[in-house]
Write a protein that holds these residues in place. Sequence first.
Motif, PDB file in Angstrom:
ATOM      1  N   SER A 185      63.637  26.446  37.449  1.00  0.00           N
ATOM      2  CA  SER A 185      63.252  26.162  35.950  1.00  0.00           C
ATOM      3  C   SER A 185      64.503  26.544  35.006  1.00  0.00           C
ATOM      4  N   PHE A 201      63.819  32.584  29.332  1.00  0.00           N
ATOM      5  CA  PHE A 201      62.264  32.284  28.818  1.00  0.00           C
ATOM      6  C   PHE A 201      61.998  30.970  29.780  1.00  0.00           C
ATOM      7  N   ALA A 212      58.902  31.343  32.192  1.00  0.00           N
ATOM      8  CA  ALA A 212      57.688  30.608  32.163  1.00  0.00           C
ATOM      9  C   ALA A 212      57.477  29.868  33.419  1.00  0.00           C
ATOM     10  N   GLY A 253      54.085  30.699  35.690  1.00  0.00           N
ATOM     11  CA  GLY A 253      53.333  29.430  35.836  1.00  0.00           C
ATOM     12  C   GLY A 253      53.139  29.015  37.364  1.00  0.00           C
ATOM     13  N   VAL A 276      52.681  28.098  31.020  1.00  0.00           N
ATOM     14  CA  VAL A 276      53.841  27.505  30.666  1.00  0.00           C
ATOM     15  C   VAL A 276      54.053  27.473  29.343  1.00  0.00           C
ATOM     16  N   SER A 314      52.221  28.547  26.694  1.00  0.00           N
ATOM     17  CA  SER A 314      52.193  29.561  25.956  1.00  0.00           C
ATOM     18  C   SER A 314      53.015  30.375  25.777  1.00  0.00           C
ATOM     19  N   ILE A 315      53.787  30.503  26.876  1.00  0.00           N
ATOM     20  CA  ILE A 315      55.076  31.379  26.836  1.00  0.00           C
ATOM     21  C   ILE A 315      56.229  30.562  25.946  1.00  0.00           C
ATOM     22  N   ALA A 316      56.416  29.422  26.150  1.00  0.00           N
ATOM     23  CA  ALA A 316      57.188  28.692  25.360  1.00  0.00           C
ATOM     24  C   ALA A 316      57.002  28.934  23.836  1.00  0.00           C
ATOM     25  N   VAL A 356      59.759  24.003  27.752  1.00  0.00           N
ATOM     26  CA  VAL A 356      58.530  23.423  28.391  1.00  0.00           C
ATOM     27  C   VAL A 356      58.897  22.239  29.562  1.00  0.00           C
ATOM     28  N   SER A 391      60.276  24.084  32.552  1.00  0.00           N
ATOM     29  CA  SER A 391      59.270  25.106  33.219  1.00  0.00           C
ATOM     30  C   SER A 391      58.195  24.494  33.900  1.00  0.00           C
TER      31      SER A 391
END
Length: 250
Positions: A129, A145, A149, A153, A178, A180-182, A198, A201
Motif C-alpha cells: 500500500s 498512513f 490503512a 484493512g 481503510v 476510516s483511517i484515511a 484510500v 490502501s
Amino acid sequence: MVLREVDNEFTIDCLLLAGRIMIESGAETYRVEDTMLRMAHSQNMLDAQCYTTPTGIIFSLGKTQPTRITSISNRVTDLQKIALVNSVSRRLTSHMITLEDAYDELKSIQKTNYFLPTYIQVISAALASGCFLIMFKGGWSDFLFACLAGGLGFLVLLMINDLTKVKFFSEFTASLVVGSIAVFAVKYGHGTEIDKIVISSVMPLVPGILITNAVRDLMAGHFMSGMAKGAEAFLTAFAIGAAIAVTLSF
C-alpha cells in the motif's frame, strides 16, 4: 470388465482431484479443462470430455461410463498450487510418473497450506500500500498512513472472512477500516491527500487476478465462466466502492 471399470474410476478420481485443486486455487477455466484432458489422453482416454465452471466440474468418458460431477464451494488465489498441479500433469503426460504417483502428489498438494503466515501477509499488504502511494505520486508524509490503512484493512479482511465466509461482507468491512483511517488521518492534520491514501490502501483488496482470469476465459470462448468471474469481480469492486463512499459521506 469389472477391473477395467475400477481402473477408470481411479483415473477419473485423479483427474477430478487435479481439476478441483486448480479451480479452488483460482485457475482459469480453459487451463483446468486443458490440464484434465491432457492427463486423460495420457491414460488412453481419447473420448474424454470435460465441462468446467467456477462452481463445478463435469467429466465424462463417453456413453459406456457414468458422468462424474464434483462441486466447488471455496475459491482462493493460490498460484503455487496451480503451478504444482501443472508440474504433476506435465510429468504424467510425459510418462515420468505413474497415475498412482500423480494421485498421491495431488493429495499432498490439496492438504498442504502454501500461504505465508498471517503476519507476513499483513506486513506485505502494508508495504504494498505504501509503495502504491508513491507510485500514484503521493507524498511521503502519507506513506505511513497508507501502510497502516492497507495493513489493518487486509487484516480485517482475513479475520472477517474466517468468521463469516461471506466474501462481500469481509471486503466491505475491510474497506470501511481503510476509509476510516484515511479520513481521520487527514481530518486531524496528519495526512494530506485522502484520495491517494484510500486508493493505494485498497489495492491489496482489488481482485486483479479474478478480473484477468475473467477476461482470459472470455477470450478463450468460455463465456459462462468468464461472465461468472466477471460478476464476482464486480461485486468485490462494488463492496470496496460502497464502503469508501459510506465512509466519505460521514
